[in-house]
Design an enzyme around this catalytic site. Structure first.
Site, PDB file in Angstrom:
ATOM      1  N   GLY A 125       2.742   1.746  11.740  1.00 27.91           N
ATOM      2  CA  GLY A 125       2.351   1.031  12.949  1.00 27.91           C
ATOM      3  C   GLY A 125       1.996  -0.396  12.610  1.00 27.91           C
ATOM      4  N   GLY A 126       1.152  -0.526  11.596  1.00 30.79           N
ATOM      5  CA  GLY A 126       0.743  -1.851  11.170  1.00 30.79           C
ATOM      6  C   GLY A 126       0.234  -1.792   9.756  1.00 30.79           C
ATOM      7  N   HIS A 176      -7.102  -1.786  15.321  1.00 30.66           N
ATOM      8  CA  HIS A 176      -7.159  -1.061  14.050  1.00 30.66           C
ATOM      9  C   HIS A 176      -6.941  -2.017  12.867  1.00 30.66           C
ATOM     10  CE1 HIS A 176      -6.747   2.549  11.476  1.00 30.66           C
ATOM     11  NE2 HIS A 176      -5.947   1.749  10.771  1.00 30.66           N
ATOM     12  N   GLU A 177      -5.852  -2.776  12.915  1.00 31.10           N
ATOM     13  CA  GLU A 177      -5.551  -3.668  11.780  1.00 31.10           C
ATOM     14  C   GLU A 177      -6.643  -4.724  11.625  1.00 31.10           C
ATOM     15  OE1 GLU A 177      -3.510  -2.297  10.029  1.00 31.10           O
ATOM     16  OE2 GLU A 177      -2.530  -1.074  11.552  1.00 31.10           O
ATOM     17  N   LYS A 184       5.730   7.778  11.964  1.00 28.97           N
ATOM     18  CA  LYS A 184       4.978   8.602  12.906  1.00 28.97           C
ATOM     19  C   LYS A 184       5.839   9.010  14.101  1.00 28.97           C
ATOM     20  CE  LYS A 184       1.619   7.659  16.399  1.00 28.97           C
ATOM     21  NZ  LYS A 184       0.595   6.814  16.978  1.00 28.97           N
ATOM     22  N   TYR A 201      -8.306   9.448   8.691  1.00 26.19           N
ATOM     23  CA  TYR A 201      -8.489   8.590   9.873  1.00 26.19           C
ATOM     24  C   TYR A 201      -9.437   9.235  10.882  1.00 26.19           C
ATOM     25  CZ  TYR A 201      -4.419   5.759   8.429  1.00 26.19           C
ATOM     26  OH  TYR A 201      -3.559   4.943   7.748  1.00 26.19           O
ATOM     27  N   GLU A 254      -9.963   4.249   6.031  1.00 23.78           N
ATOM     28  CA  GLU A 254      -9.340   4.596   7.311  1.00 23.78           C
ATOM     29  C   GLU A 254     -10.295   5.240   8.317  1.00 23.78           C
ATOM     30  OE1 GLU A 254      -6.780   3.251   8.070  1.00 23.78           O
ATOM     31  OE2 GLU A 254      -5.697   2.830   6.220  1.00 23.78           O
ATOM     32  N   GLN A 287       0.844  -1.191   0.000  1.00 28.36           N
ATOM     33  CA  GLN A 287       0.000   0.000   0.000  1.00 28.36           C
ATOM     34  C   GLN A 287       0.885   1.250   0.000  1.00 28.36           C
ATOM     35  OE1 GLN A 287      -2.317   0.915   3.531  1.00 28.36           O
ATOM     36  NE2 GLN A 287      -4.097   1.426   2.334  1.00 28.36           N
ATOM     37  N   ARG A 311       9.650   3.746  12.401  1.00 26.64           N
ATOM     38  CA  ARG A 311       8.224   4.034  12.243  1.00 26.64           C
ATOM     39  C   ARG A 311       8.051   5.528  12.002  1.00 26.64           C
ATOM     40  NH1 ARG A 311       3.630   2.812  16.827  1.00 26.64           N
ATOM     41  NH2 ARG A 311       1.834   3.541  15.628  1.00 26.64           N
TER      42      ARG A 311
HETATM   43 ZN   LIG Z   1      -5.570   1.707   8.712  1.00 22.53          ZN
END
Ligand SMILES: [Zn+2]
Length: 615
Positions: free
Chosen positions: A283-284, A310-311, A572, A396, A333, A156, A570
């Site tokens: 994050g994932g 979330h995932e 973020k 999100y 999202e 992605q 990561r």
């Molecule tokens: Zn997501």
């Protein structure tokens, strides 16, 4: 049942998932989806760690949409194409002509394959290159075990094309099978049935019987051990982090069960987790059947497991019901952030869920003041930009707030029924924002008139910023933290008297994020002495503290910041730190740290940072 334009479009969609590919204009693919679509891929790949290449072939099974069509256009980026053969209607294999166009910075190189007659199957022999944007190759020294190399994919948004020649659009779906060969002592896993990866012998077979968009095709290979958590869940990880991960994510099965109850049965069979090295830039990643997870959420206290929620939530929003283009990302999202929070409420209670809403909303509000106004709309216009630019807390958290708004207006009973019916109506399909708007009008707004106006829906989806009456989640727990902070800052309360021993990670984050940005050095020293924040082992708390300290010129953090920036990748948790260092006159130091850390970062993180330091 009343008829409406939406129903007609839904009918087309139920006839063929590809009907959406025609309706949706995906500016990020070269594929001629209106003429021909891949329905199934067979991958045969060798993982070559020495040359940092995947080498082999992909075979596409084709369904032709137009009688006159004779060419198949695939997306590629930085691939070396060796040869292309195809199977005729009579079952013989022939060489096919192909041309690879010049490389476009965003979309890569268009691969056009032409046939004399419409091919049933086509096989492209190729290898990826070390610079593949969707793969990261790690040396043994860059892993936890230090003994074996590691590689993993991140497809992605449009990076699948950097390791598979494919119709790389979220508006289409394929099933896939794969054979992957690695050195004997390395285990490979994919976003598929991983039964064929249980025996570690260097030769692995995978089967993904459910159709998924290409951005969800994923691979990982390394010194991976395996441990079951429940009848439906297991963890693949390097041995050094396996037991800690199993403990951290022990609630995964409960999350699956609760979500299935709320939104319909889990559609994917198993739900396993792959623990990646710390360099993973996200994050994932919600790769179906096998979410890819950063080790930075293994905090030792289950405080950051909303990432798993979330995932997992993507198993409904995103993987089952997929955004048709990257301009519709908020459908993936926003829904996922909403469902994530509902899962957290079910498993950990309302108080924690509201704290997480409040933290995310504060982050969104800060961001809204920093980015250009058009990018604060839910339905984005990318105008040729890289779809990676679409990922901010707008799709999100603004998406989540819109759904919380609707939930509050209609009540949970009606709104939950709506969400469940939406997931069912569009399951295994892709959906555009316009299609969602029609479904929403039909099944909520017009069904219960006089509650939310169509204009209000349009404002949420198409106008910049937040509507004036947007939900503003507040937490009583945070209010208490604010009162304590005030007492310390202005009423002479001793720092030792703050009730911090009982604070959760969420309260710590709220506390640090809401301290004045211009605390004096004595206060900073006092905080650090009392709470040892510079050496926090919680990556999120450390990050929040470093952001405060850099702005305050609190120099004691620098050795720890260097360790943080070189230890994890990561985005973020590192990009804002680099940004802040640059804007606070520390560019030379930051660049020195970056050049040292760069080899261990993922190509995506390298790209972000290279741009930043070039400015
Ligand atoms: Zn997501």
């Amino acid at each position: 049942m009343k008829s409406s334009p939406f129903k007609i479009s839904l009918l087309c969609a139920s006839l063929s998932a590809q009907a959406y590919a025609i309706a949706a204009i995906d500016e990020h693919t070269y594929a001629n989806l209106d003429e021909v679509v891949s329905t199934h891929l067979y991958l045969d790949l060798n993982v070559d760690f020495a040359d940092k290449e995947l080498e082999g072939f992909v075979e596409h099974t084709l369904a032709w949409k137009k009688k006159q069509a004779r060419s198949l256009v695939l997306d590629t980026r930085d691939l070396t194409i060796h040869r292309v053969i195809y199977e005729t209607a009579e079952g013989t294999w022939k060489a096919a002509k192909f041309t690879l166009a010049d490389r476009d910075d965003v979309k890569g190189s268009k691969l056009t394959i032409t046939f004399q007659n419409q091919a049933k199957r086509v096989r492209v022999y190729y290898n990826s290159r070390p610079e593949a944007s969707g793969l990261q190759w790690l040396t043994p020294e860059q892993t936890a075990s230090k003994s074996h190399p590691f590689m993993y994919s991140q497809s992605q948004a449009i990076h699948a094309r950097s390791w598979i020649p494919v119709q790389d659009s979220p508006a289409m779906r394929v099933t896939y099978q794969a054979r992957v060969q690695t050195p004997k002592e390395v285990r490979a896993v994919m976003s598929a049935d991983n039964t064929g990866a249980i025996i570690r012998d260097g030769d692995y077979h995978f089967d993904m019987p459910q159709a998924i968009p290409p951005y969800l095709i994923a691979i990982g290979a390394g010194n991976l051990d395996y441990k079951e958590m429940s009848h439906q869940t297991a963890i693949f990880a390097e041995q050094q982090i396996l037991d800690a991960s199993v403990w951290e994510f022990a609630d995964t099965q409960a999350m699956i069960d609760k979500t299935s109850k709320m939104y319909g049965e889990y559609a994917w069979g198993r739900y396993d987790l792959l623990m990646l090295p710390p360099s993973f830039p996200f994050g994932g990643m919600e790769n179906p059947r096998l979410s890819f997870i950063t080790p930075t959420v293994v905090a030792g206290d289950r405080s950051l497991v909303n990432l798993i929620a979330h995932e997992l939530a993507h198993s409904w929003s995103g993987n089952l019901v997929t955004n048709a283009t990257w301009e519709d990302l908020w459908l993936n999202e926003g829904f996922t952030s909403y469902v994530e929070n509902r899962i957290m409420e079910e498993v950990f209670g309302r108080e924690r869920a509201v704290m997480e809403q409040a933290l995310d909303t504060a982050g969104l509000k800060a961001l809204l003041t920093q980015i250009s106004e058009p990018d604060t709309r839910l339905n984005l216009k990318l105008n040729g930009r890289d779809p990676d630019d679409a990922f901010s807390s707008v799709p999100y958290t603004k998406g989540q707030l819109f759904l919380i708004y609707l939930e509050e207006k209609y009540g949970r009973e009606k709104f939950d029924a709506f969400v469940k019916s939406y997931f069912k109506a569009f399951s295994f399909k892709s959906v555009t924002t316009a299609e969602f708007e029609r479904y929403l009008a039909d099944n909520l707004i017009n069904k219960y008139p006089g509650i939310v106006s169509p204009e209000k829906v349009t404002e949420w989806i198409h106008a910049p910023g937040l509507p004036a009456d947007a939900p503003n989640p507040t937490s009583d727990v945070f209010d208490k933290v604010d009162a304590e902070t005030k007492a310390w800052l202005t009423a002479g309360k001793a720092i030792a008297e703050l009730p911090s021993a009982q604070w959760t990670v969420h309260e710590w984050l709220h506390f640090i994020n809401n301290l004045p940005r211009d605390l004096n050095q004595e206060r900073m020293v006092e905080l650090d002495k009392a709470f040892n924040l510079t050496d926090s082992t919680n990556a999120e708390i450390a990050f929040a503290w470093y952001m405060l300290a850099i702005g305050n010129g609190y120099e004691a953090i620098y050795p720890a910041v260097e360790k943080h920036l070189t230890g994890i990748g990561r985005r973020k948790l590192i990009v804002p730190i680099y940004k802040s260092l640059i804007s606070h006159g520390k560019k030379a130091w930051a660049e020195k740290v970056y050049l040292n850390a760069r080899p261990s970062y993922h190509p995506l993180a390298q790209g972000t940072m290279d741009d930043m330091f070039a400015q």
